[in-house]
Scaffold this active site. Sequence first.
Site, PDB file in Angstrom:
ATOM      1  N   LYS A   1       0.852  -1.193   0.000  1.00 42.31           N
ATOM      2  CA  LYS A   1       0.000   0.000   0.000  1.00 42.31           C
ATOM      3  C   LYS A   1       0.880   1.232   0.000  1.00 42.31           C
ATOM      4  CE  LYS A   1      -3.948   2.180   0.442  1.00 42.31           C
ATOM      5  NZ  LYS A   1      -3.534   3.020  -0.717  1.00 42.31           N
TER       6      LYS A   1
ATOM      7  N   LYS B   1       5.020   2.399   8.430  1.00 39.12           N
ATOM      8  CA  LYS B   1       3.891   3.271   8.758  1.00 39.12           C
ATOM      9  C   LYS B   1       2.601   2.463   8.943  1.00 39.12           C
ATOM     10  CE  LYS B   1       3.887   6.840   6.072  1.00 39.12           C
ATOM     11  NZ  LYS B   1       3.649   7.766   4.922  1.00 39.12           N
TER      12      LYS B   1
ATOM     13  N   LYS C   1       5.323   1.877  -2.988  1.00 39.63           N
ATOM     14  CA  LYS C   1       5.331   3.261  -3.462  1.00 39.63           C
ATOM     15  C   LYS C   1       5.658   3.261  -4.945  1.00 39.63           C
ATOM     16  CE  LYS C   1       5.137   7.371  -1.381  1.00 39.63           C
ATOM     17  NZ  LYS C   1       4.474   7.537  -0.083  1.00 39.63           N
TER      18      LYS C   1
ATOM     19  N   THR D   1      -4.360  13.156   6.160  1.00 33.55           N
ATOM     20  CA  THR D   1      -2.961  13.164   6.588  1.00 33.55           C
ATOM     21  C   THR D   1      -2.730  14.332   7.544  1.00 33.55           C
ATOM     22  OG1 THR D   1      -2.413  12.221   4.437  1.00 33.55           O
ATOM     23  CG2 THR D   1      -0.570  12.995   5.775  1.00 33.55           C
TER      24      THR D   1
ATOM     25  N   ASN E   1      -1.266  19.388  -0.068  1.00 35.78           N
ATOM     26  CA  ASN E   1      -2.389  18.748   0.648  1.00 35.78           C
ATOM     27  C   ASN E   1      -2.074  18.603   2.136  1.00 35.78           C
ATOM     28  OD1 ASN E   1      -3.331  15.930   1.813  1.00 35.78           O
ATOM     29  ND2 ASN E   1      -4.970  16.702   0.512  1.00 35.78           N
TER      30      ASN E   1
ATOM     31  N   SER F   1      -7.130   5.855   3.912  1.00 36.37           N
ATOM     32  CA  SER F   1      -7.102   5.040   2.686  1.00 36.37           C
ATOM     33  C   SER F   1      -7.602   3.627   2.992  1.00 36.37           C
ATOM     34  CB  SER F   1      -5.674   4.937   2.137  1.00 36.37           C
ATOM     35  OG  SER F   1      -5.370   6.041   1.323  1.00 36.37           O
TER      36      SER F   1
HETATM   37  N1  GLU Z   1       1.133   8.934   0.072  1.00 33.80           N
HETATM   38  C1  GLU Z   1       0.616   8.862   1.402  1.00 33.80           C
HETATM   39  C2  GLU Z   1       1.721   8.463   2.364  1.00 33.80           C
HETATM   40  O1  GLU Z   1       2.895   8.649   2.098  1.00 33.80           O
HETATM   41  C3  GLU Z   1      -0.647   8.020   1.504  1.00 33.80           C
HETATM   42  C4  GLU Z   1      -0.499   6.593   1.076  1.00 33.80           C
HETATM   43  C5  GLU Z   1      -1.825   5.834   0.994  1.00 33.80           C
HETATM   44  O2  GLU Z   1      -2.864   6.387   1.328  1.00 33.80           O
HETATM   45  O3  GLU Z   1      -1.758   4.677   0.582  1.00 33.80           O
HETATM   46  O4  GLU Z   1       1.461   8.017   3.445  1.00 33.80           O
END
Ligand code: GLU
Length: 411
Positions: A66, A90, A102, A186, A217, A345
């Site tokens: 994810k 995370k 990612k 976030t 954002n 998410s």
């Molecule tokens: N890009 C965001 C992060 O770095 C969200 C990732 C997501 O929602 O999967 O945490």
Amino acid sequence: MNIFEMAKIPLQKAIETINLDPGAAAIIAVPERTLEVSIPVKMDDGSTKVFTGYRSQHSSILGPAKGGVRYHQNVSLDEVKTLAFWMTCKCAVAGLPYGGGKGGIIVDPSTLSKRELEALTRAYIDKIAPIIGEKRDIPAPDMNTNAQIMGWMMDEYSKITGQFEPGFITGKAICVGGSLGRTAATGRGVVVAALEALKLKNIAPADATCAVQGFGNVGSWTAKLFYDAGVKIVALSDVNGAIYNKDGFNPYEVDAFVQKTGSVVNYPGSEAISNADLLAMEVTVLAPCAMELQITGENADAVKALIVAEGANGPTTPDADEILDKKGIMVIPDILANGGGVTVSYFEWVQNLYRYFWSEEEVIEKQTVMMRTAFKNVYEAAQKYNVDMRVAAYIVALSTLAEAMKIRGMY
Ligand code: GLU
């Protein structure tokens, strides 16, 4: 030292602190799978340009990979691998049934027309389609990507599989299965975590001040929700510069100004300051919400905040961590502080799998509970092992990951 090796320094400290099995440590040290793709796009002027993109799946130990997709001219293989690694940790800290992944494309999206951006986005999905999916790897927004881009990705992937695929991606618009509360999530998480830290220090939000680096954002929502909580926002910034007002900003009004002018710079009544001034500001909370490697061995000594709440991924280098720790500054690390985005998410994905949607209040309530629990777990680990909050967060992540690896027979 490359960024991935740098990112593993606090992980290594956590490994040594809990005496993690070397086999388990070796598994975590490398991504499970990384794909590099070439993406040809027919440009508006009739030429064809080939872009480079990546998708890295660091781990599927706790669930499908994810993590977001970043569009930026500085994207690199190392950066994507690092960001995927941070996602694994995370998600584990947040208590989500996910691994980490990612993606990224090397592109400055501001140089593309809307049609070119859509073509690039669809072609990227065509190239990574074999390794993604609702149960494999679930993309989301990251730097310079948004709900529109997620919509194109969802449409393209649905065409490839021949089925409606809302659950393969998060951060979508509400009309195609997005979740209420995702856009602000976030920033909300950063604020929830920082308010927990203020509580520990017996500081009321109304007595606190904050400086936020970055007004995308994450930064803009962090500023708005701090403001809603009664914290005075004295400094803001974006790529063009930083602004200061000792009486505080209303970030909603600053956002309206940014929508019109494209930048926080020249906001009426503000004083222009430098990015270095912002980082060195005498505030209760400093929230770096822009990019990696902002607080370094060079400037960490100048930081005067009591709390650093990391909205960005990787804004503080390991040598800066040591300096901040010596100065008694509490750093709420990225893998804890900015986990609110992926937490919502996760809620979006759950709602997609059930085709049943929650109210915004329900999303916010559930997110707040999960963030507070994650904060508590990390803080307790910091106390128990006498380590800083970052190493503690890695200890929390590693404990969950190691248990799952063991039971899966991986070591
Ligand atoms: N890009 C965001 C992060 O770095 C969200 C990732 C997501 O929602 O999967 O945490």
